[in-house]
Motif scaffolding. Structure first.
Motif, PDB file in Angstrom:
ATOM      1  N   MET A 131       0.824  -1.206   0.000  1.00 51.99           N
ATOM      2  CA  MET A 131       0.000   0.000   0.000  1.00 51.99           C
ATOM      3  C   MET A 131       0.863   1.262   0.000  1.00 51.99           C
ATOM      4  SD  MET A 131      -3.208  -0.957  -0.050  1.00 51.99           S
ATOM      5  CE  MET A 131      -4.288   0.247   0.730  1.00 51.99           C
ATOM      6  N   ILE A 132       1.892   1.297   0.846  1.00 48.83           N
ATOM      7  CA  ILE A 132       2.722   2.500   0.950  1.00 48.83           C
ATOM      8  C   ILE A 132       3.517   2.721  -0.328  1.00 48.83           C
ATOM      9  CG2 ILE A 132       4.673   3.544   2.161  1.00 48.83           C
ATOM     10  CD1 ILE A 132       3.591   2.250   4.739  1.00 48.83           C
ATOM     11  N   THR A 133       4.127   1.660  -0.867  1.00 53.46           N
ATOM     12  CA  THR A 133       4.882   1.832  -2.105  1.00 53.46           C
ATOM     13  C   THR A 133       3.962   2.192  -3.260  1.00 53.46           C
ATOM     14  OG1 THR A 133       4.765  -0.563  -2.524  1.00 53.46           O
ATOM     15  CG2 THR A 133       6.745   0.274  -1.450  1.00 53.46           C
ATOM     16  N   GLY A 134       2.758   1.646  -3.262  1.00 46.49           N
ATOM     17  CA  GLY A 134       1.829   1.935  -4.346  1.00 46.49           C
ATOM     18  C   GLY A 134       1.401   3.391  -4.396  1.00 46.49           C
ATOM     19  N   TRP A 135       1.239   4.005  -3.232  1.00 44.31           N
ATOM     20  CA  TRP A 135       0.812   5.401  -3.181  1.00 44.31           C
ATOM     21  C   TRP A 135       1.974   6.386  -3.145  1.00 44.31           C
ATOM     22  CZ3 TRP A 135      -3.593   7.184  -4.624  1.00 44.31           C
ATOM     23  CH2 TRP A 135      -4.755   6.406  -4.492  1.00 44.31           C
ATOM     24  N   SER A 136       3.105   6.002  -2.567  1.00 42.14           N
ATOM     25  CA  SER A 136       4.180   6.970  -2.331  1.00 42.14           C
ATOM     26  C   SER A 136       5.287   6.922  -3.375  1.00 42.14           C
ATOM     27  CB  SER A 136       4.787   6.742  -0.941  1.00 42.14           C
ATOM     28  OG  SER A 136       3.794   6.894   0.058  1.00 42.14           O
ATOM     29  N   GLY A 137       5.418   5.831  -4.125  1.00 41.37           N
ATOM     30  CA  GLY A 137       6.445   5.757  -5.147  1.00 41.37           C
ATOM     31  C   GLY A 137       7.831   5.954  -4.571  1.00 41.37           C
ATOM     32  N   THR A 327      13.690  -3.264   3.424  1.00 45.18           N
ATOM     33  CA  THR A 327      12.392  -2.895   2.859  1.00 45.18           C
ATOM     34  C   THR A 327      12.561  -1.948   1.678  1.00 45.18           C
ATOM     35  OG1 THR A 327      11.372  -3.139   5.039  1.00 45.18           O
ATOM     36  CG2 THR A 327      10.134  -1.923   3.391  1.00 45.18           C
ATOM     37  N   VAL A 328      13.415  -0.940   1.824  1.00 44.30           N
ATOM     38  CA  VAL A 328      13.641   0.009   0.737  1.00 44.30           C
ATOM     39  C   VAL A 328      14.364  -0.663  -0.432  1.00 44.30           C
ATOM     40  CG1 VAL A 328      14.833   2.146   0.112  1.00 44.30           C
ATOM     41  CG2 VAL A 328      13.626   1.989   2.291  1.00 44.30           C
ATOM     42  N   LEU A 329      15.338  -1.521  -0.144  1.00 45.62           N
ATOM     43  CA  LEU A 329      16.075  -2.202  -1.214  1.00 45.62           C
ATOM     44  C   LEU A 329      15.161  -3.096  -2.051  1.00 45.62           C
ATOM     45  CD1 LEU A 329      19.408  -3.136   0.602  1.00 45.62           C
ATOM     46  CD2 LEU A 329      19.180  -1.684  -1.423  1.00 45.62           C
ATOM     47  N   LEU A 330      14.178  -3.712  -1.416  1.00 49.16           N
ATOM     48  CA  LEU A 330      13.256  -4.553  -2.170  1.00 49.16           C
ATOM     49  C   LEU A 330      12.506  -3.747  -3.221  1.00 49.16           C
ATOM     50  CD1 LEU A 330      11.851  -6.774   0.715  1.00 49.16           C
ATOM     51  CD2 LEU A 330      13.153  -7.586  -1.254  1.00 49.16           C
ATOM     52  N   VAL A 331      12.112  -2.524  -2.866  1.00 54.36           N
ATOM     53  CA  VAL A 331      11.448  -1.660  -3.840  1.00 54.36           C
ATOM     54  C   VAL A 331      12.425  -1.235  -4.926  1.00 54.36           C
ATOM     55  CG1 VAL A 331      10.139   0.467  -4.164  1.00 54.36           C
ATOM     56  CG2 VAL A 331       9.936  -0.789  -2.022  1.00 54.36           C
ATOM     57  N   ASP A 332      13.628  -0.808  -4.528  1.00 60.46           N
ATOM     58  CA  ASP A 332      14.609  -0.309  -5.482  1.00 60.46           C
ATOM     59  C   ASP A 332      15.003  -1.364  -6.512  1.00 60.46           C
ATOM     60  OD1 ASP A 332      14.606   2.092  -4.179  1.00 60.46           O
ATOM     61  OD2 ASP A 332      16.488   1.762  -3.101  1.00 60.46           O
ATOM     62  N   HIS A 333      15.156  -2.611  -6.059  1.00 61.77           N
ATOM     63  CA  HIS A 333      15.677  -3.657  -6.941  1.00 61.77           C
ATOM     64  C   HIS A 333      14.588  -4.409  -7.704  1.00 61.77           C
ATOM     65  CE1 HIS A 333      20.085  -4.023  -6.081  1.00 61.77           C
ATOM     66  NE2 HIS A 333      19.729  -3.248  -5.086  1.00 61.77           N
ATOM     67  N   PHE A 334      13.425  -4.598  -7.089  1.00 60.84           N
ATOM     68  CA  PHE A 334      12.457  -5.527  -7.681  1.00 60.84           C
ATOM     69  C   PHE A 334      11.088  -4.919  -7.970  1.00 60.84           C
ATOM     70  CE2 PHE A 334      15.211  -7.971  -4.686  1.00 60.84           C
ATOM     71  CZ  PHE A 334      16.039  -8.510  -5.654  1.00 60.84           C
ATOM     72  N   GLY A 335      10.880  -3.669  -7.591  1.00 59.57           N
ATOM     73  CA  GLY A 335       9.588  -3.063  -7.854  1.00 59.57           C
ATOM     74  C   GLY A 335       8.552  -3.450  -6.823  1.00 59.57           C
ATOM     75  N   GLN A 336       7.343  -2.909  -6.983  1.00 61.92           N
ATOM     76  CA  GLN A 336       6.318  -3.082  -5.964  1.00 61.92           C
ATOM     77  C   GLN A 336       5.814  -4.520  -5.858  1.00 61.92           C
ATOM     78  OE1 GLN A 336       2.758  -0.738  -6.471  1.00 61.92           O
ATOM     79  NE2 GLN A 336       1.671  -1.880  -4.888  1.00 61.92           N
ATOM     80  N   ARG A 337       5.392  -5.120  -6.986  1.00 61.05           N
ATOM     81  CA  ARG A 337       4.753  -6.439  -6.910  1.00 61.05           C
ATOM     82  C   ARG A 337       5.760  -7.520  -6.522  1.00 61.05           C
ATOM     83  NH1 ARG A 337       3.181  -8.620 -11.308  1.00 61.05           N
ATOM     84  NH2 ARG A 337       1.666 -10.000 -10.355  1.00 61.05           N
ATOM     85  N   ALA A 338       6.899  -7.564  -7.205  1.00 57.04           N
ATOM     86  CA  ALA A 338       7.908  -8.583  -6.883  1.00 57.04           C
ATOM     87  C   ALA A 338       8.511  -8.317  -5.506  1.00 57.04           C
ATOM     88  CB  ALA A 338       8.994  -8.616  -7.954  1.00 57.04           C
ATOM     89  N   GLY A 339       8.673  -7.037  -5.156  1.00 58.71           N
ATOM     90  CA  GLY A 339       9.197  -6.709  -3.834  1.00 58.71           C
ATOM     91  C   GLY A 339       8.259  -7.146  -2.733  1.00 58.71           C
ATOM     92  N   THR A 340       6.948  -6.994  -2.967  1.00 60.33           N
ATOM     93  CA  THR A 340       5.957  -7.441  -1.987  1.00 60.33           C
ATOM     94  C   THR A 340       6.039  -8.952  -1.790  1.00 60.33           C
ATOM     95  OG1 THR A 340       4.463  -5.626  -2.548  1.00 60.33           O
ATOM     96  CG2 THR A 340       3.499  -7.531  -1.436  1.00 60.33           C
ATOM     97  N   ALA A 341       6.137  -9.684  -2.903  1.00 59.62           N
ATOM     98  CA  ALA A 341       6.259 -11.142  -2.807  1.00 59.62           C
ATOM     99  C   ALA A 341       7.544 -11.535  -2.083  1.00 59.62           C
ATOM    100  CB  ALA A 341       6.229 -11.760  -4.200  1.00 59.62           C
ATOM    101  N   ASP A 402       7.302   4.262 -10.792  1.00 57.16           N
ATOM    102  CA  ASP A 402       6.611   3.205 -11.501  1.00 57.16           C
ATOM    103  C   ASP A 402       7.125   1.832 -11.141  1.00 57.16           C
ATOM    104  OD1 ASP A 402       5.033   4.960 -12.819  1.00 57.16           O
ATOM    105  OD2 ASP A 402       6.291   5.105 -14.583  1.00 57.16           O
ATOM    106  N   ALA A 403       8.316   1.769 -10.541  1.00 56.65           N
ATOM    107  CA  ALA A 403       8.938   0.471 -10.266  1.00 56.65           C
ATOM    108  C   ALA A 403       8.160  -0.298  -9.260  1.00 56.65           C
ATOM    109  CB  ALA A 403      10.347   0.669  -9.788  1.00 56.65           C
TER     110      ALA A 403
END
Length: 403
Positions: A131-137, A327-341, A402-403
């Motif tokens: 939710m946070i990554t989806g809204w905050s980018g 948590t931040v690295l997961l977003v940076d490297h894999f994007g929202q959906r893959a990072g969430t998984a 967008d990641a």
């Protein structure tokens, strides 16, 4: 670009409301399910005549259920969205609390705590990450720091609130009150949360399979760092009272040291979310792991000077910053959906951390001190820090919102 435009059109109010809902959920869930459960179980065991081991089984059931349910949000978010996944988690927690309020037998206790743990996994960490990554980018880093700070506040407040309520209305009344609070939380989440716009297909999420992070060196290091950190936290809180007691500390001194390191970690995590604007998360992660190792080594010494001057700030800050950095690295490297998984799988793997206190106890029985176990744990963090230094920079295409 459409996802970025949608984020901008939504404006800060929706971003702030989603963050507020996620933070309130973590504060409540962390405080009641994890931090205060031991207080409630102690009161229940005393009144029902259960052994300490039997009551401890209730805590184990909660941890196992939370770990097993950690990947469920990935499946549910894709079908019903994060809003209803988190709302449903609050309802499952409420059911668990109601069962616990009627727990006249150990099977009922196990069911109640297991439902509470499963509800927590549907409510916090993984779905909030989405939710946070989806809204905050690309603004998510600063929100993650404040979000984790809310969890630390729940850890601090939960046991105190539980002790006061149980003393006044008994443990059945406490659990019923928490069930009512969980129902109110479900209503609050349904009102505050909205699912973010769908991410652009430009980033990693549209280019690689959902579980692609599992095949990468970077993900292996992140997962290892998190599991080791959770093992360190559980082991430290389990071993510190007996270990420091053997060095002449009294109970209040031990509690003060553990409480102060938690406060340092909470404040540091909240501020470091903003520091991430200038310090990359892949720099923060190895530094945090090294600080954590130094703190555990200081605790092993048992001396007042090293514990207060090194363990309190180094372990308090290091153990909290590992979670934020990963948590931040997961977003940076894999994007929202893959990072969430990937985050969901990490929390499942973190169930192995529950072996830390048990292994430390076996070592203490054999060696006559917890120091060897603590030093061994500190040593394990060193190769994890080295691996974190070798994590490559994320691909530029993944660094935007967008990641």
């Amino acid at each position: 670009m459409r996802a970025s435009a949608a984020l901008a059109a939504a404006g800060p109010p929706r971003e702030v409301m989603v963050f507020a809902g996620c933070s309130i959920a973590l504060l409540f869930g962390q405080g009641v399910v994890f931090a205060a459960l031991g207080v409630a179980l102690h009161a229940m065991a005393r009144d029902m005549g259960w052994s300490a081991a039997a009551a401890g089984g209730g805590f184990t059931a909660m941890i196992v259920a939370a770990c097993l349910a950690a990947t469920l949000p990935v499946w549910l978010i894709a079908r019903i969205g994060g809003r209803w996944t988190m709302t449903g988690g609050a309802l499952v927690m409420a059911c668990g609390f109601l069962v616990a309020s009627e727990a006249s037998t150990l099977p009922l206790l196990t069911l109640g705590t297991a439902l509470s743990g499963a509800g927590f996994s549907l409510l916090a960490n993984t779905p909030a990450f989405a939710m946070i990554t989806g809204w905050s980018g690309d603004r998510a880093g600063r929100w993650f720091g404040l979000y984790l700070m809310a969890g630390a506040a729940g850890t601090a407040a939960g046991p105190i609130a539980a002790q006061s309520l149980i003393a006044g209305i008994g443990w059945p009344g406490y659990w019923r009150t928490m069930a009512l609070c969980a129902l109110l939380l479900a209503g609050l989440l349904a009102g505050l949360l909205r699912d973010p716009p769908r991410p652009s297909a430009r980033g990693m999420d549209g280019a690689r399979p959902l579980m692609a992070p599992l095949a990468s060196f970077a993900y292996a290091v992140m997962a290892g760092a998190m599991v080791l950190t959770q093992a360190a936290i559980l082991t430290v809180f389990s071993a510190a009272p007996a270990h420091l007691g053997g060095h002449g500390w009294n109970g209040s001194q031990v509690a003060a040291a553990l409480g102060l390191q938690g406060l340092v970690g909470a404040l540091g995590t909240g501020l470091s979310g903003f520091v991430l604007r200038r310090v990359p998360a892949r720099t923060m992660l190895p530094a945090a792991l090294l600080a954590e190792a130094a703190g555990i080594a200081a605790l092993a010494s048992g001396g007042p000077l090293t514990v207060n001057a090194l363990f309190v700030p180094a372990f308090g800050l290091g153990s909290c910053l590992v979670t934020l950095a990963v948590t931040v690295l997961l977003v940076d490297h894999f994007g929202q959906r893959a990072g969430t998984a990937g985050l969901a799988l990490i929390w499942t793997l973190a169930g192995a951390a529950s072996a830390g206190p048990w292994l430390a106890g076996l070592t203490a029985d054999a060696a006559g001190s917890y120091a060897p176990a603590l030093l061994g744990l500190a040593a394990l963090l060193l190769p994890a820090a080295l691996g974190a230094m070798l994590i490559p920079a994320p691909h530029p295409i993944l660094s935007g919102p967008d990641a």
